[in-house]
Design a protein around this motif. Structure first.
Motif, PDB file in Angstrom:
ATOM      1  N   ASP A 162     -32.184  11.659   9.539  1.00 51.73           N
ATOM      2  CA  ASP A 162     -31.824  11.646   8.114  1.00 51.73           C
ATOM      3  C   ASP A 162     -31.390  13.033   7.641  1.00 51.73           C
ATOM      4  O   ASP A 162     -30.437  13.161   6.869  1.00 51.73           O
ATOM      5  CB  ASP A 162     -32.993  11.155   7.265  1.00 51.73           C
ATOM      6  CG  ASP A 162     -33.224   9.650   7.390  1.00 51.73           C
ATOM      7  OD1 ASP A 162     -32.308   8.943   7.867  1.00 51.73           O
ATOM      8  OD2 ASP A 162     -34.316   9.197   7.003  1.00 51.73           O
ATOM      9  N   ASP A 163     -32.109  14.060   8.122  1.00 53.02           N
ATOM     10  CA  ASP A 163     -31.755  15.431   7.749  1.00 53.02           C
ATOM     11  C   ASP A 163     -30.360  15.792   8.261  1.00 53.02           C
ATOM     12  O   ASP A 163     -29.571  16.405   7.545  1.00 53.02           O
ATOM     13  CB  ASP A 163     -32.775  16.427   8.303  1.00 53.02           C
ATOM     14  CG  ASP A 163     -34.112  16.350   7.573  1.00 53.02           C
ATOM     15  OD1 ASP A 163     -34.180  15.737   6.480  1.00 53.02           O
ATOM     16  OD2 ASP A 163     -35.095  16.903   8.112  1.00 53.02           O
ATOM     17  N   MET A 181     -35.370  11.908  19.015  1.00 45.48           N
ATOM     18  CA  MET A 181     -35.065  12.358  17.659  1.00 45.48           C
ATOM     19  C   MET A 181     -35.844  11.468  16.686  1.00 45.48           C
ATOM     20  O   MET A 181     -35.787  10.251  16.763  1.00 45.48           O
ATOM     21  CB  MET A 181     -33.560  12.238  17.403  1.00 45.48           C
ATOM     22  CG  MET A 181     -33.162  12.759  16.054  1.00 45.48           C
ATOM     23  SD  MET A 181     -31.407  12.579  15.651  1.00 45.48           S
ATOM     24  CE  MET A 181     -30.588  13.368  16.983  1.00 45.48           C
ATOM     25  N   THR A 182     -36.569  12.090  15.789  1.00 46.15           N
ATOM     26  CA  THR A 182     -37.354  11.316  14.843  1.00 46.15           C
ATOM     27  C   THR A 182     -36.469  10.830  13.705  1.00 46.15           C
ATOM     28  O   THR A 182     -35.349  11.303  13.515  1.00 46.15           O
ATOM     29  CB  THR A 182     -38.500  12.183  14.262  1.00 46.15           C
ATOM     30  OG1 THR A 182     -37.931  13.229  13.495  1.00 46.15           O
ATOM     31  CG2 THR A 182     -39.379  12.735  15.362  1.00 46.15           C
ATOM     32  N   ARG A 183     -36.967   9.890  12.985  1.00 46.20           N
ATOM     33  CA  ARG A 183     -36.209   9.323  11.856  1.00 46.20           C
ATOM     34  C   ARG A 183     -35.921  10.413  10.818  1.00 46.20           C
ATOM     35  O   ARG A 183     -34.820  10.461  10.266  1.00 46.20           O
ATOM     36  CB  ARG A 183     -37.026   8.175  11.231  1.00 46.20           C
ATOM     37  CG  ARG A 183     -36.359   7.523  10.088  1.00 46.20           C
ATOM     38  CD  ARG A 183     -35.190   6.701  10.582  1.00 46.20           C
ATOM     39  NE  ARG A 183     -34.544   6.102   9.430  1.00 46.20           N
ATOM     40  CZ  ARG A 183     -33.319   5.687   9.420  1.00 46.20           C
ATOM     41  NH1 ARG A 183     -32.591   5.772  10.504  1.00 46.20           N
ATOM     42  NH2 ARG A 183     -32.799   5.162   8.358  1.00 46.20           N
ATOM     43  N   GLN A 184     -36.865  11.281  10.551  1.00 47.55           N
ATOM     44  CA  GLN A 184     -36.675  12.350   9.564  1.00 47.55           C
ATOM     45  C   GLN A 184     -35.572  13.310  10.008  1.00 47.55           C
ATOM     46  O   GLN A 184     -34.728  13.689   9.215  1.00 47.55           O
ATOM     47  CB  GLN A 184     -37.997  13.115   9.350  1.00 47.55           C
ATOM     48  CG  GLN A 184     -37.934  14.169   8.267  1.00 47.55           C
ATOM     49  CD  GLN A 184     -37.683  13.577   6.884  1.00 47.55           C
ATOM     50  OE1 GLN A 184     -38.118  12.474   6.588  1.00 47.55           O
ATOM     51  NE2 GLN A 184     -36.970  14.287   6.054  1.00 47.55           N
ATOM     52  N   THR A 185     -35.543  13.652  11.279  1.00 48.38           N
ATOM     53  CA  THR A 185     -34.529  14.563  11.793  1.00 48.38           C
ATOM     54  C   THR A 185     -33.145  13.925  11.679  1.00 48.38           C
ATOM     55  O   THR A 185     -32.179  14.585  11.284  1.00 48.38           O
ATOM     56  CB  THR A 185     -34.821  14.933  13.256  1.00 48.38           C
ATOM     57  OG1 THR A 185     -36.140  15.486  13.328  1.00 48.38           O
ATOM     58  CG2 THR A 185     -33.828  15.945  13.768  1.00 48.38           C
TER      59      THR A 185
END
Length: 55
Positions: free
Chosen positions: A7-8, A1-5
């Motif tokens: 956060d979303d 899981m990426t940091r952006q995902t």
């Protein structure tokens, strides 16, 4: 899981929690208004202006 995902997903959970909280608070306010309306139905009406004795 990426940091952006991540956060979303966190933002989506927060938004959902805030929506639920608002719904709950509105329901509580409606219930309070309904209780107050029922309480006022059982109170005797104040006397009409013509019924008040003059001194």
């Amino acid at each position: 899981m990426t940091r952006q995902t991540a956060d979303d997903e966190k933002q989506a959970r927060l938004a959902a929690a805030l929506r639920e909280n608002l719904k709950r608070r509105k329901a509580q306010a409606r219930a309070r208004r309904a209780e107050e309306a029922l309480a006022h139905e059982h109170e005797p009406a104040p006397p009409a202006q013509a019924d008040i004795p003059r001194t």
